[in-house]
Design a protein around this motif. Structure first.
Motif, PDB file in Angstrom:
ATOM      1  N   CYS A  18    -164.322  20.321   4.130  1.00  0.00           N
ATOM      2  CA  CYS A  18    -164.435  21.401   3.152  1.00  0.00           C
ATOM      3  C   CYS A  18    -165.409  20.987   2.057  1.00  0.00           C
ATOM      4  O   CYS A  18    -165.169  20.013   1.338  1.00  0.00           O
ATOM      5  CB  CYS A  18    -163.059  21.702   2.557  1.00  0.00           C
ATOM      6  N   GLY A  19    -166.516  21.724   1.930  1.00  0.00           N
ATOM      7  CA  GLY A  19    -167.503  21.400   0.907  1.00  0.00           C
ATOM      8  C   GLY A  19    -166.961  21.504  -0.502  1.00  0.00           C
ATOM      9  O   GLY A  19    -167.324  20.715  -1.383  1.00  0.00           O
ATOM     10  N   TRP A  20    -166.090  22.465  -0.742  1.00  0.00           N
ATOM     11  CA  TRP A  20    -165.484  22.606  -2.063  1.00  0.00           C
ATOM     12  C   TRP A  20    -164.601  21.409  -2.390  1.00  0.00           C
ATOM     13  O   TRP A  20    -164.522  20.988  -3.551  1.00  0.00           O
ATOM     14  CB  TRP A  20    -164.698  23.902  -2.150  1.00  0.00           C
ATOM     15  N   CYS A  21    -163.937  20.860  -1.377  1.00  0.00           N
ATOM     16  CA  CYS A  21    -163.124  19.653  -1.595  1.00  0.00           C
ATOM     17  C   CYS A  21    -164.015  18.474  -1.985  1.00  0.00           C
ATOM     18  O   CYS A  21    -163.669  17.687  -2.871  1.00  0.00           O
ATOM     19  CB  CYS A  21    -162.322  19.320  -0.342  1.00  0.00           C
ATOM     20  N   TYR A  22    -165.166  18.365  -1.338  1.00  0.00           N
ATOM     21  CA  TYR A  22    -166.132  17.329  -1.716  1.00  0.00           C
ATOM     22  C   TYR A  22    -166.577  17.543  -3.159  1.00  0.00           C
ATOM     23  O   TYR A  22    -166.672  16.597  -3.945  1.00  0.00           O
ATOM     24  CB  TYR A  22    -167.311  17.375  -0.758  1.00  0.00           C
ATOM     25  N   GLY A  23    -166.824  18.779  -3.519  1.00  0.00           N
ATOM     26  CA  GLY A  23    -167.240  19.078  -4.885  1.00  0.00           C
ATOM     27  C   GLY A  23    -166.201  18.690  -5.924  1.00  0.00           C
ATOM     28  O   GLY A  23    -166.532  18.338  -7.059  1.00  0.00           O
ATOM     29  N   ALA A  24    -164.923  18.753  -5.556  1.00  0.00           N
ATOM     30  CA  ALA A  24    -163.839  18.453  -6.492  1.00  0.00           C
ATOM     31  C   ALA A  24    -163.571  16.961  -6.624  1.00  0.00           C
ATOM     32  O   ALA A  24    -162.793  16.543  -7.489  1.00  0.00           O
ATOM     33  CB  ALA A  24    -162.564  19.167  -6.044  1.00  0.00           C
ATOM     34  N   THR A  25    -164.197  16.143  -5.785  1.00  0.00           N
ATOM     35  CA  THR A  25    -163.871  14.715  -5.756  1.00  0.00           C
ATOM     36  C   THR A  25    -164.146  14.026  -7.083  1.00  0.00           C
ATOM     37  O   THR A  25    -163.397  13.139  -7.502  1.00  0.00           O
ATOM     38  CB  THR A  25    -164.650  14.016  -4.631  1.00  0.00           C
ATOM     39  N   LEU A  75    -161.323   9.103   1.975  1.00  0.00           N
ATOM     40  CA  LEU A  75    -161.848  10.471   1.916  1.00  0.00           C
ATOM     41  C   LEU A  75    -163.247  10.472   1.315  1.00  0.00           C
ATOM     42  O   LEU A  75    -164.165  11.125   1.843  1.00  0.00           O
ATOM     43  CB  LEU A  75    -160.911  11.354   1.094  1.00  0.00           C
ATOM     44  N   LYS A  76    -163.444   9.743   0.242  1.00  0.00           N
ATOM     45  CA  LYS A  76    -164.754   9.706  -0.417  1.00  0.00           C
ATOM     46  C   LYS A  76    -165.816   9.099   0.502  1.00  0.00           C
ATOM     47  O   LYS A  76    -166.948   9.583   0.557  1.00  0.00           O
ATOM     48  CB  LYS A  76    -164.662   8.919  -1.721  1.00  0.00           C
ATOM     49  N   ALA A  77    -165.447   8.049   1.239  1.00  0.00           N
ATOM     50  CA  ALA A  77    -166.404   7.429   2.159  1.00  0.00           C
ATOM     51  C   ALA A  77    -166.812   8.402   3.255  1.00  0.00           C
ATOM     52  O   ALA A  77    -167.997   8.496   3.630  1.00  0.00           O
ATOM     53  CB  ALA A  77    -165.793   6.167   2.764  1.00  0.00           C
ATOM     54  N   ILE A  78    -165.848   9.142   3.771  1.00  0.00           N
ATOM     55  CA  ILE A  78    -166.126  10.108   4.839  1.00  0.00           C
ATOM     56  C   ILE A  78    -166.956  11.271   4.306  1.00  0.00           C
ATOM     57  O   ILE A  78    -167.916  11.722   4.958  1.00  0.00           O
ATOM     58  CB  ILE A  78    -164.797  10.593   5.446  1.00  0.00           C
ATOM     59  N   GLN A  79    -166.628  11.751   3.124  1.00  0.00           N
ATOM     60  CA  GLN A  79    -167.398  12.849   2.534  1.00  0.00           C
ATOM     61  C   GLN A  79    -168.834  12.420   2.256  1.00  0.00           C
ATOM     62  O   GLN A  79    -169.774  13.170   2.546  1.00  0.00           O
ATOM     63  CB  GLN A  79    -166.731  13.311   1.234  1.00  0.00           C
ATOM     64  N   ARG A  80    -169.015  11.249   1.693  1.00  0.00           N
ATOM     65  CA  ARG A  80    -170.373  10.771   1.406  1.00  0.00           C
ATOM     66  C   ARG A  80    -171.172  10.610   2.692  1.00  0.00           C
ATOM     67  O   ARG A  80    -172.371  10.943   2.738  1.00  0.00           O
ATOM     68  CB  ARG A  80    -170.325   9.439   0.648  1.00  0.00           C
ATOM     69  N   ALA A  81    -170.515  10.106   3.732  1.00  0.00           N
ATOM     70  CA  ALA A  81    -171.215   9.928   5.007  1.00  0.00           C
ATOM     71  C   ALA A  81    -171.780  11.249   5.508  1.00  0.00           C
ATOM     72  O   ALA A  81    -172.902  11.292   6.030  1.00  0.00           O
ATOM     73  CB  ALA A  81    -170.261   9.325   6.040  1.00  0.00           C
TER      74      ALA A  81
END
Length: 212
Positions: free
Chosen positions: A14-21, A113-119
């Motif tokens: 979810c892109g919005w979830c990445y945005g909320a990190t 989660l942050k590592a996976i989102q950044r990847a």
């Protein structure tokens, strides 16, 4: 004294979830304890082909998220993820990766989660296959979680199903209309905080949590 829990409902794709990190980082840095629970939104029956129409829709949303949050959606992500046909939007492996990181240390779930989102969103890497997620976790220093993703044991799969089940149950109980969603649970009674609070000021988010 009331028993209070802050719970963050998310999906790794979810892109919005990445945005909320970045807001989650601020909460963690200030000492606010919260639990991450995946909803499985884009896994199982929620998985779908990443066709050109959906890719264009996602990129438009991603540009809006970047403006609101400052989180980067790179050209590598556009070229190597969104614009590659024949792939799927399936968060099953990524969700398993986040949950597997938790089995050794619950505090690693956010880091995984942050590592996976950044990847995905910055480096343009594969996080929809078990091999891809395992490599990301290994690179982040979570070799045990990487192994659990590639060759999950029955215990790992059972724990994974339990976490996703809890996330889905809370999502439905809150009548949430999407992720990310934040809930404050006091004495077993959850209250939904609107996702807009994750993209405004930090002080406003804290005020919402305290008032819930």
């Amino acid at each position: 004294m009331t028993d209070t829990t802050v719970t963050y409902l998310f999906d790794p794709l979810c892109g919005w979830c990445y945005g909320a990190t970045s807001m989650l980082d601020r909460l963690a840095a200030s000492g606010v304890a919260f639990e991450l629970l995946p909803t499985g939104l884009f896994s199982g029956s929620g998985a779908r082909p990443l066709d050109a129409g959906f890719a264009a829709h996602a990129w438009a949303n991603d540009q809006r998220i970047e403006r609101l949050s400052g989180q980067v959606f790179s050209q590598a992500y556009l070229d190597n993820v969104l614009n590659v046909r024949g792939t799927v939007l399936d968060s099953g492996a990524a969700t398993l990766g986040v949950n597997a990181a938790d089995l050794v240390d619950p505090n690693r779930r956010l880091a995984a989660l942050k590592a996976i989102q950044r990847a995905r969103y910055v480096d343009g890497r594969d996080i929809v296959t078990a091999d891809g997620v395992a490599q990301v976790l290994a690179d982040a220093g979570m070799a045990d979680a990487a192994t659990a993703v590639k060759t999950p044991t029955d215990d790992v799969l059972a724990a994974h199903r339990e976490l996703v089940g809890r996330g889905r149950a809370l999502f439905q109980r809150l009548h949430a209309n999407g992720v990310p969603s934040l809930a404050v649970i006091r004495n077993d009674t959850p209250r939904l905080i609107g996702s807009n609070a994750l993209f405004g000021s930090y002080d406003n988010l804290v005020a919402h949590i305290q008032a819930a």
